[in-house]
Design a protein around this motif. Structure first.
Motif, PDB file in Angstrom:
ATOM      1  N   LYS A 128       0.842  -1.194   0.000  1.00 35.12           N
ATOM      2  CA  LYS A 128       0.000   0.000   0.000  1.00 35.12           C
ATOM      3  C   LYS A 128       0.877   1.244   0.000  1.00 35.12           C
ATOM      4  N   GLU A 130       0.431   5.433   0.328  1.00 31.36           N
ATOM      5  CA  GLU A 130      -0.464   6.541   0.636  1.00 31.36           C
ATOM      6  C   GLU A 130       0.223   7.858   0.291  1.00 31.36           C
ATOM      7  N   LYS A 132      -0.095  12.028   0.353  1.00 27.32           N
ATOM      8  CA  LYS A 132      -0.754  13.206   0.920  1.00 27.32           C
ATOM      9  C   LYS A 132      -0.075  14.441   0.354  1.00 27.32           C
ATOM     10  N   THR A 138      -5.477  13.681  -1.247  1.00 28.20           N
ATOM     11  CA  THR A 138      -4.847  12.424  -0.852  1.00 28.20           C
ATOM     12  C   THR A 138      -5.342  11.308  -1.764  1.00 28.20           C
ATOM     13  N   THR A 140      -4.615   6.696  -2.410  1.00 28.90           N
ATOM     14  CA  THR A 140      -3.932   5.476  -1.966  1.00 28.90           C
ATOM     15  C   THR A 140      -3.846   4.484  -3.106  1.00 28.90           C
ATOM     16  N   THR A 142      -2.996   0.447  -3.962  1.00 26.25           N
ATOM     17  CA  THR A 142      -2.990  -0.855  -3.299  1.00 26.25           C
ATOM     18  C   THR A 142      -2.627  -1.927  -4.311  1.00 26.25           C
ATOM     19  N   ASP A 152      -7.539   4.388  -5.255  1.00 25.04           N
ATOM     20  CA  ASP A 152      -8.847   4.546  -4.617  1.00 25.04           C
ATOM     21  C   ASP A 152      -9.630   5.742  -5.138  1.00 25.04           C
ATOM     22  N   SER A 200       3.881   7.510   1.932  1.00 26.09           N
ATOM     23  CA  SER A 200       4.166   6.442   2.895  1.00 26.09           C
ATOM     24  C   SER A 200       3.963   5.089   2.233  1.00 26.09           C
ATOM     25  N   SER A 202       3.644   0.917   2.870  1.00 26.38           N
ATOM     26  CA  SER A 202       3.332  -0.083   3.888  1.00 26.38           C
ATOM     27  C   SER A 202       3.463  -1.485   3.320  1.00 26.38           C
ATOM     28  N   LYS A 208       3.860   0.663   8.155  1.00 25.29           N
ATOM     29  CA  LYS A 208       4.619   1.611   7.347  1.00 25.29           C
ATOM     30  C   LYS A 208       6.112   1.395   7.585  1.00 25.29           C
ATOM     31  N   THR A 211       8.715   6.363   4.594  1.00 27.23           N
ATOM     32  CA  THR A 211       7.946   7.566   4.284  1.00 27.23           C
ATOM     33  C   THR A 211       8.886   8.598   3.668  1.00 27.23           C
TER      34      THR A 211
END
Length: 257
Positions: A128, A130, A132, A138, A140, A142, A152, A200, A202, A208, A211
């Motif tokens: 994942k 992410e 920002k 924002t 994400t 996956t 997303d 970030s 993960s 996580k 970053t």
């Protein structure tokens, strides 16, 4: 050189950029003499060899034998050509004349050899991602069981799946072109106190493990871009085109009809 690749020992202990080291060694191997002074009459200091402009010591072979070359002063000929004196220690004669560009090719600093990768991770680790943005947006990414990446946030058009994979690859390969600071006490000088983009990464357990912070700072008419790993100690300068590869919005992954 260790099993894991090349490493800097001085002035700091740090991972070296294997590509930079290989290029440096290739440049050393490609040095060719353009002329010789079989019986130099002047003292070494007159050629800029005591002390030399640059000295390179190589430890080679199973017996750890040392081979040393020294570069001296520049020499100009009547046609405007330039060469530079070179001496191999252990050989009193001859004195070599090599292309003046040799100093540029092998005159490297410790910083030149530093690995400037912002964060270290393999794509197999990442499940994942992410993102920002400073503007508040924002999104994400996956990775599914089929190893394909999804996002997303939807937008008009068709999802460009290769663009998602390229974005992850660009994160993994994100490298600075210079080291702007070590152990900075004030991140505001690099725009990293309020990052332009925070990314970030993960693993499959949702933990996580990396970053990336990116910041911008304007000096006069020049805008500079910086990046560092959150919790890291090194601030890297980024080229604009490198920053553009990770400075994405959801719409960048959709192809408009």
């Amino acid at each position: 050189k260790a099993d894991g690749g090349w490493k800097l020992e001085k002035p700091i202990s740090a991972k070296a950029d294997d590509t930079e080291v290989r290029t440096f060694l290739s440049n050393l191997r490609s040095i060719r003499a353009q002329d010789f002074l079989e019986d130099p009459l002047l003292e070494p200091k007159e050629f800029g060899l005591a002390p030399p402009q640059l000295e390179v010591t190589l430890t080679v072979g199973t017996d750890n034998a040392q081979k040393i070359i020294q570069l001296g002063n520049e020499k100009s000929d009547e046609q405007g050509g330039k060469t530079r004196y070179l001496k191999r220690t252990g050989l009193e004669k001859p004195l070599f004349l090599v292309g003046d560009w040799v100093l540029r090719d092998i005159g490297k600093t410790a910083t030149d050899f530093r690995d400037k990768t912002v964060v270290q991770f393999s794509q197999d680790q990442a499940t994942k991602i992410e993102v920002k943005r400073q503007d508040g947006e924002t999104f994400t990414l996956t990775r599914g069981a089929d190893n394909k990446w999804t996002i997303d946030k939807t937008a008009e058009g068709t999802l460009r799946e290769p663009a998602l994979s390229q974005f992850v690859a660009d994160l993994q390969e994100l490298r600075g072109f210079e080291i702007a600071a070590e152990n900075p006490t004030d991140l505001s000088g690099y725009g990293l106190d309020q990052p332009v983009v925070t990314i970030s990464v993960s693993d499959k357990d949702g933990k996580k493990f990396a970053t990336i912070l990116t910041g911008q700072k304007t000096e006069g008419e020049t805008k500079k871009v910086f990046a560092m790993a959150e919790g890291g100690h090194t601030v890297f300068g980024l080229r604009d085109h490198v920053f553009d590869r990770i400075n994405k919005k959801p719409a960048d992954f959709w192809e408009k009809p």
